[in-house]
Design a protein around this motif. Sequence first.
Motif, PDB file in Angstrom:
ATOM      1  N   LYS A   8       0.799  -1.367   0.055  1.00 32.32           N
ATOM      2  CA  LYS A   8       0.047  -0.103  -0.114  1.00 32.32           C
ATOM      3  C   LYS A   8       1.078   1.237   0.042  1.00 32.32           C
ATOM      4  N   LYS A   9       0.438   2.230  -0.821  1.00 33.87           N
ATOM      5  CA  LYS A   9       1.369   3.584  -0.920  1.00 33.87           C
ATOM      6  C   LYS A   9       1.202   4.412   0.446  1.00 33.87           C
ATOM      7  N   ASN A  11       0.755   7.553   2.224  1.00 35.04           N
ATOM      8  CA  ASN A  11      -0.007   9.154   1.944  1.00 35.04           C
ATOM      9  C   ASN A  11       1.095  10.355   2.575  1.00 35.04           C
ATOM     10  N   ASN A  95       1.363   7.360   6.855  1.00 35.55           N
ATOM     11  CA  ASN A  95       1.380   8.788   6.260  1.00 35.55           C
ATOM     12  C   ASN A  95       2.915   9.305   6.596  1.00 35.55           C
ATOM     13  N   PHE A 113       7.572  13.639  -6.353  1.00 29.41           N
ATOM     14  CA  PHE A 113       6.397  12.460  -6.141  1.00 29.41           C
ATOM     15  C   PHE A 113       5.831  12.212  -7.370  1.00 29.41           C
ATOM     16  N   ARG A 114       6.106  12.939  -8.424  1.00 30.97           N
ATOM     17  CA  ARG A 114       5.549  12.443  -9.771  1.00 30.97           C
ATOM     18  C   ARG A 114       6.568  11.621 -10.746  1.00 30.97           C
ATOM     19  N   GLN A 116       8.360   8.359 -11.601  1.00 28.61           N
ATOM     20  CA  GLN A 116       7.622   6.997 -11.566  1.00 28.61           C
ATOM     21  C   GLN A 116       8.064   6.246 -10.402  1.00 28.61           C
ATOM     22  N   ALA A 119       6.709   7.553  -7.138  1.00 29.06           N
ATOM     23  CA  ALA A 119       5.340   7.231  -7.208  1.00 29.06           C
ATOM     24  C   ALA A 119       4.878   5.773  -6.991  1.00 29.06           C
ATOM     25  N   SER A 120       5.754   4.881  -7.131  1.00 31.31           N
ATOM     26  CA  SER A 120       5.157   3.521  -6.903  1.00 31.31           C
ATOM     27  C   SER A 120       5.129   3.320  -5.262  1.00 31.31           C
ATOM     28  N   PHE A 122       4.890   6.087  -2.782  1.00 30.40           N
ATOM     29  CA  PHE A 122       4.332   7.385  -2.231  1.00 30.40           C
ATOM     30  C   PHE A 122       3.216   8.048  -3.015  1.00 30.40           C
ATOM     31  N   ARG A 123       2.162   8.463  -2.319  1.00 27.67           N
ATOM     32  CA  ARG A 123       0.941   9.160  -3.188  1.00 27.67           C
ATOM     33  C   ARG A 123       1.078  10.851  -2.619  1.00 27.67           C
ATOM     34  N   GLU A 125      -0.888  13.232  -1.445  1.00 26.30           N
ATOM     35  CA  GLU A 125      -2.316  13.400  -1.311  1.00 26.30           C
ATOM     36  C   GLU A 125      -2.551  14.966  -1.390  1.00 26.30           C
TER      37      GLU A 125
END
Length: 321
Positions: A8-9, A11, A95, A113-114, A116, A119-120, A122-123, A125
């Motif tokens: 799970k990424k 947040n 988080n 965080f964009r 790739q 981003a795998s 971390f998201r 938010e």
Amino acid sequence: MSELQFPKKINVYLLTGFLGAGKTTVLNCLLEAKKQEENIIIENEFGKVSIDAHLVKKEFCPVFEMNNGCICCSLDNELVDVLADVLNAEARPDNLFIEASGVADPGGIAALFRNQEVASFFRLEKVLCVVDPSVLEDWIVEIPEVSRQLAAADLIIINKKSLVSPSYLSKVAQLVRHINSFAEILLTDHGKISDAVLSNNKSQWYPAKPILQQEIGSPHPLKSLLLEVEHPIDREMLLNQLTLTLFLSYHQLYRVKGLIWESENDSPYVVQTHGRQVHITRFEGEPPLSYSKSQLIFIGKELERKSLDRMIKRSIIVKKS
């Protein structure tokens, strides 16, 4: 063949805002609201030593400190290393809260965080921007980073609303809306917000207006100076000296923060300036061992160490023989 299961990424919440707006207070409020979850914090300060990291509520919250410069421009590699450490933590967090330096441009951090690979895991938010309405109008004109922080935010928290009149507060909100017509605007005092705002994407305070197209100047000319004092400091005298200095040098000195000792055998006091106001309060909890002497960080432009030294010397307690 079973599908490959990715973890799970994590947040990510990026907290920005110019010097003294109240970011650490907002962060502590969010940490309290999310205390049932696993949280990790990255603290980035514009200065040689970390003051804010000692003010973060650290119950169940590991804190990574980054004090070598602005996280947005000079710490890209170090930030990646810290993110790797977060992934390798004994308990993977739900988080990650990043409290960026007060002069950070959040666009550069968000771009990471964009990537790739990042981003795998971390998201990103939400990007939050905390502002002080009593000084925002002046600082938008003087400091390019303020407009950048506002423009990049998903949520703009106008903190310390009681410092200004309702009519001026409305003017500040419209000014903010001029720069960013898409962000949610939240009015508060003492950083009091609920964790619900982290998932709320709807603006509920003011109608949207077109973004103001404006030229944003060159990188900030700010610098920080660290003053260390081995002798006890008279906090009342320091309060008077700092108040006078801020009054006379308001457009030059943007932030003062630190820990001071009034007595060798007592707990320290926290010194912080917010706009034109100076606050000196007792440090809560165990005194940090790294602060065996008083340390004050001054952040501004065209600062002169000699004049600051003279001011501090007036506040030193002279022992009578």
